[in-house]
Design a protein around this motif. Sequence first.
Motif, PDB file in Angstrom:
ATOM      1  N   TYR A 182      82.896 -56.890 -31.386  1.00 53.16           N
ATOM      2  CA  TYR A 182      82.567 -55.444 -30.739  1.00 53.16           C
ATOM      3  C   TYR A 182      81.687 -55.916 -29.477  1.00 53.16           C
ATOM      4  N   LEU A 183      82.102 -55.194 -28.564  1.00 51.49           N
ATOM      5  CA  LEU A 183      81.194 -55.159 -27.125  1.00 51.49           C
ATOM      6  C   LEU A 183      80.059 -54.291 -27.497  1.00 51.49           C
ATOM      7  N   VAL A 184      79.006 -54.685 -26.969  1.00 49.32           N
ATOM      8  CA  VAL A 184      77.682 -53.993 -27.537  1.00 49.32           C
ATOM      9  C   VAL A 184      77.230 -53.557 -26.093  1.00 49.32           C
ATOM     10  N   LEU A 185      76.909 -52.201 -26.106  1.00 50.96           N
ATOM     11  CA  LEU A 185      76.327 -51.652 -24.886  1.00 50.96           C
ATOM     12  C   LEU A 185      74.822 -51.361 -25.105  1.00 50.96           C
ATOM     13  N   GLN A 186      73.849 -51.938 -24.424  1.00 50.71           N
ATOM     14  CA  GLN A 186      72.492 -51.538 -24.637  1.00 50.71           C
ATOM     15  C   GLN A 186      71.765 -51.680 -23.321  1.00 50.71           C
ATOM     16  N   ASP A 187      70.472 -51.013 -23.150  1.00 51.61           N
ATOM     17  CA  ASP A 187      69.624 -51.281 -22.179  1.00 51.61           C
ATOM     18  C   ASP A 187      69.217 -52.777 -21.861  1.00 51.61           C
ATOM     19  N   ALA A 188      69.510 -53.204 -20.852  1.00 50.85           N
ATOM     20  CA  ALA A 188      69.271 -54.576 -20.418  1.00 50.85           C
ATOM     21  C   ALA A 188      67.861 -55.080 -20.552  1.00 50.85           C
ATOM     22  N   ASN A 189      67.016 -54.267 -20.599  1.00 54.24           N
ATOM     23  CA  ASN A 189      65.381 -54.394 -20.505  1.00 54.24           C
ATOM     24  C   ASN A 189      64.921 -53.834 -22.032  1.00 54.24           C
ATOM     25  N   LEU A 190      65.728 -53.461 -22.747  1.00 48.14           N
ATOM     26  CA  LEU A 190      65.522 -53.014 -24.446  1.00 48.14           C
ATOM     27  C   LEU A 190      64.536 -51.993 -24.107  1.00 48.14           C
TER      28      LEU A 190
END
Length: 324
Positions: free
Chosen positions: A103-111
């Motif tokens: 799975y490609l996971v998309l999330q905020d880079a700065n968490l």
Amino acid sequence: MANLEFEQDGVSTPFSYTPPTHYTLKIESFSLLKKLNRFESGEFDAGGYKWKLVVYPNGYKKKNAEDHISVYLEMAGAESLETGWEVFVDFRLFLLDQNKGIYLVLQDANLNKMCLHVAMLEVGFDRVIPLKSFADASNGYLIDDTCVFGAEVFVCKERRAGKAECLPRINNAVIVSKENNDFLHKKENNDFMNKHVWKIEEFSKLTPERLESKPFNAGGQTWKIVLYPKGMNDVKDTHVSLFLKLANPEKLSTASKILAQFTLRIVDQLSAKHFFRQASHCFRASSPSFGWSNFIMLGFFKERDKGYLVMNTCVVEAEVTVPS
């Protein structure tokens, strides 16, 4: 797999062999979905709230994301929460590479934790992947017209504030002829929209738990509106439940799918500030209805100044668009 470029700033895109914890959405006919500007999944539970995945198969045009896939997380049933609520979430959206099984996971880079409130019910990613790259089978995201999305949602903090009010916006308003409650519109993209108006009198005296409108036609199918005047299941006696259903699902083969975009509306008979919800759904013989058990709070519906119940009468409308 080709080297893909993800153009949205501040987005981290790691990979995971583990499926999403809370929800998986498998779309087996993406080419049909492209006829719609927006598609909403069914509801799922996470962190004590209900959510939906929202996919813009041609990109979210308001965010200038044409020629991309846009994917968002939307809070469902927010109208049942106390006024002034805020919910902070840590969320991740997923896209399956079917060639590699990861799975490609998309999330905020700065968490960063995202805050949802009455003026912002959805968060997500405008430019998940260019449509050209998404359609390239060598990348694994669209295989045999099938793709898989997913979501994980973790609630970090909740907060209640002062009172708030929201006036819903109505798009593409239509004037109904008093002589005919059913009529058909042909839209510019050759899809067909049918609007059906259902007047329910003596509402407080209704004894059946479930009411069905007369059948009406849209897109070559026959439909009904289904209303539970005192709600159903876990929202019984607290909400009005409202659904759209196929009138004759037994006539469909097990493999048939009817993709429809629809609006269900309770009319404000005093000032035209109608209460409505919109969704897209693939109707099947095994899944012939879709809607909301918590469509509107019963107490709110009965308030005299809202205009939803006038002279013990309410008016329910359904607009159904079926891609041609």
